[in-house]
Design a protein around this motif. Structure first.
Motif, PDB file in Angstrom:
ATOM      1  N   UNK A  42     113.699  47.974  51.773  1.00 49.91           N
ATOM      2  CA  UNK A  42     113.907  48.883  52.907  1.00 49.91           C
ATOM      3  C   UNK A  42     113.155  48.458  54.156  1.00 49.91           C
ATOM      4  N   UNK A  43     112.049  47.735  53.968  1.00 47.64           N
ATOM      5  CA  UNK A  43     111.206  47.380  55.103  1.00 47.64           C
ATOM      6  C   UNK A  43     111.826  46.246  55.916  1.00 47.64           C
ATOM      7  N   UNK A  44     111.472  46.189  57.220  1.00 48.99           N
ATOM      8  CA  UNK A  44     111.961  45.070  58.032  1.00 48.99           C
ATOM      9  C   UNK A  44     111.263  43.780  57.617  1.00 48.99           C
ATOM     10  N   UNK A  45     111.919  42.630  57.910  1.00 44.95           N
ATOM     11  CA  UNK A  45     113.177  42.522  58.660  1.00 44.95           C
ATOM     12  C   UNK A  45     114.386  42.547  57.731  1.00 44.95           C
ATOM     13  N   UNK A  46     115.564  42.632  58.351  1.00 45.57           N
ATOM     14  CA  UNK A  46     116.818  42.486  57.615  1.00 45.57           C
ATOM     15  C   UNK A  46     117.081  40.982  57.489  1.00 45.57           C
ATOM     16  N   UNK A  47     116.691  40.426  56.350  1.00 47.91           N
ATOM     17  CA  UNK A  47     116.777  38.973  56.156  1.00 47.91           C
ATOM     18  C   UNK A  47     118.177  38.582  55.672  1.00 47.91           C
ATOM     19  N   UNK A  48     118.527  37.290  55.782  1.00 44.68           N
ATOM     20  CA  UNK A  48     119.816  36.832  55.251  1.00 44.68           C
ATOM     21  C   UNK A  48     119.997  37.169  53.767  1.00 44.68           C
ATOM     22  N   UNK A 136     116.784  49.366  58.685  1.00 45.67           N
ATOM     23  CA  UNK A 136     117.958  48.614  59.131  1.00 45.67           C
ATOM     24  C   UNK A 136     118.766  48.137  57.933  1.00 45.67           C
ATOM     25  N   UNK A 137     118.094  47.850  56.824  1.00 48.17           N
ATOM     26  CA  UNK A 137     118.797  47.393  55.632  1.00 48.17           C
ATOM     27  C   UNK A 137     119.735  48.474  55.118  1.00 48.17           C
ATOM     28  N   UNK A 138     119.264  49.718  55.084  1.00 47.86           N
ATOM     29  CA  UNK A 138     120.114  50.813  54.601  1.00 47.86           C
ATOM     30  C   UNK A 138     121.199  51.153  55.621  1.00 47.86           C
ATOM     31  N   UNK A 211     114.725  35.958  59.769  1.00 45.27           N
ATOM     32  CA  UNK A 211     113.881  35.485  58.675  1.00 45.27           C
ATOM     33  C   UNK A 211     112.516  36.153  58.647  1.00 45.27           C
ATOM     34  N   UNK A 212     112.060  36.649  59.787  1.00 44.71           N
ATOM     35  CA  UNK A 212     110.723  37.240  59.846  1.00 44.71           C
ATOM     36  C   UNK A 212     110.702  38.371  60.859  1.00 44.71           C
ATOM     37  N   UNK A 213     109.657  39.192  60.792  1.00 45.63           N
ATOM     38  CA  UNK A 213     109.476  40.267  61.765  1.00 45.63           C
ATOM     39  C   UNK A 213     109.317  39.695  63.167  1.00 45.63           C
ATOM     40  N   UNK A 214     108.630  38.562  63.263  1.00 45.88           N
ATOM     41  CA  UNK A 214     108.433  37.920  64.573  1.00 45.88           C
ATOM     42  C   UNK A 214     109.760  37.496  65.181  1.00 45.88           C
TER      43      UNK A 214
END
Length: 407
Positions: A42-48, A136-138, A211-214
């Motif tokens: 559930x946590x960011x980021x929305x990774x590939x 964002x994932x949900x 790929x990352x929060x950054x």
């Protein structure tokens, strides 16, 4: 409903159950994988990787409850019309209910369309519930589930019914029995499909992965900069590239089309649009060809961009059997690559150019030139250490040598 049973004498039903159990096994594996890292999911980021899991879940996890609701929405009007459900089946990804008697045509139509109404209501409620979630994932799962359920209910199921004569749509579209209701359904069906097509085409169901929060924060800043400077072509191209790499190609295309309407003289817009329309797949579509030609007409100053444009034009001409035109384009692509000295060009890109040109030369009955270019492709691929690419080009070289040896 107290009616569930499996007909062991029906080969079709047994096949459906077997296929459904295989999908259900995959669904359980996916659900367990998500549950093990639910917080991280559930946590960011929305990774590939999360995007891939969500796209699988939109079918494996969203379809089974939709099917269950679909069948209940068949049963409700049966009960309302005084009937009983005497038999039913539920196989996670398919199901059926069987009433105790036949009903008048209008009631049959209501019973049949009730299932689709239930599926669409479930899709809408699921989307509305998840669209306000902080994750964002949900939210992406909500969008992808809506897309999948619309496709499953309004495209796949009608096609399945048309091909097998099994299912609700043979009754929904029984124009002899219910001409007005079937006609009205067709109009609404077409309108929803048009809206669905437009939404899909504009990338409404997509989100940009990172790929990352950054990376996510950098993309948000880039979008804000472009919002403040909407006519900055370089910012637009950077946003488009981030969207493409983040798995949102339709959003990138929509942004480029908007940018072209605002500033139709930026060559890079047409090149990027052509690359997205091609999508790295086999044949180069005609729309991409026109955009490549427009980009070259406006002037691409970067030799790498010139090489990409001529590469795709050469591939298109080769696919169309236009040998000399393909050779001209590929010659220009290779010359453009040779003039670029600032940063190294991907050797595999060079290898593919030589490979394509060798195919053209072979068709133009230039066997020695074809062999030389095929050998260059092999050498470049071997230099990268990519064994798969090297083996592919080696196989093509041997085919050219064998073919020329038989002449």
């Amino acid at each position: 409903m107290g009616c569930f049973r499996i007909d062991l004498t029906s080969p079709l039903e047994l096949i459906f159950y077997a296929l459904s159990l295989l999908q259900a096994y995959r669904a359980v594996q996916l659900a367990v994988s998500i549950q093990k890292d639910w917080s991280g999911f559930r946590q960011p980021p929305l990774t590939p990787r999360k995007m891939q899991m969500v796209e699988s879940a939109s079918f494996l996890l969203a379809i089974p409850p939709s099917v269950l609701i679909h069948e209940y929405f068949h049963a409700i009007p049966i009960w309302q019309f005084g009937g009983r459900v005497v038999n039913c089946g539920y196989g996670f990804y398919w199901g059926y209910v069987q009433p105790d008697r036949f009903f008048p045509p209008t009631q049959e139509w209501i019973i049949s369309i009730g299932g689709t109404v239930g599926s669409l209501l479930f899709a809408a409620v699921l989307f509305a519930f998840l669209n306000w979630n902080k994750s964002r994932t949900l939210r992406y799962f909500g969008r992808q589930s809506l897309r999948m359920l619309l496709h499953f209910s309004l495209i796949y199921y009608p096609i399945f019914t048309a091909l097998t004569f099994i299912g609700d749509w043979r009754i929904i579209y029984d124009f002899r029995a219910t001409p007005v209701l079937s006609g009205a359904t067709a109009v609404v069906h077409i309108l929803i499909l048009l809206l669905f097509w437009q939404a899909n085409r504009r990338g409404w169901f997509e989100m940009v992965g990172h790929d990352s929060v950054e990376d996510a924060e950098a993309f948000a800043q880039l979008q804000e900069q472009r919002r403040l400077n909407p006519h900055d072509a370089q910012l637009t191209l950077q946003v488009v590239d981030a969207m493409r790499q983040g798995g949102a190609p339709h959003r990138a295309i929509s942004l480029l089309q908007q940018a072209i309407r605002q500033n139709p003289n930026v060559a890079g817009f047409y090149l990027q649009l052509a690359l997205l329309q091609h999508g790295g797949k086999g044949n180069v579509p005609g729309t991409a060809v026109r955009n490549l030609e427009k980009a070259l007409q406006l002037g691409l100053s970067d030799p790498r961009q010139q090489a990409m444009a001529y590469h795709l034009l050469g591939q298109h001409a080769l696919d169309k059997g236009q040998g000399q035109e393909a050779l001209d384009h590929l010659d220009k692509a290779i010359r453009a690559v040779d003039t670029w000295t600032e940063t190294p060009i991907n050797p595999l890109f060079r290898a593919n150019l030589y490979h394509l040109r060798s195919l053209v030369q072979q068709r133009l009955h230039q066997p020695e030139l074809a062999r030389q270019d095929a050998q260059r492709a092999v050498d470049l691929a071997q230099g990268t250490g990519n064994e798969r690419a090297a083996a592919f080009y080696q196989q093509k070289l041997e085919m050219i040598e064998n073919w020329n040896g038989r002449r």
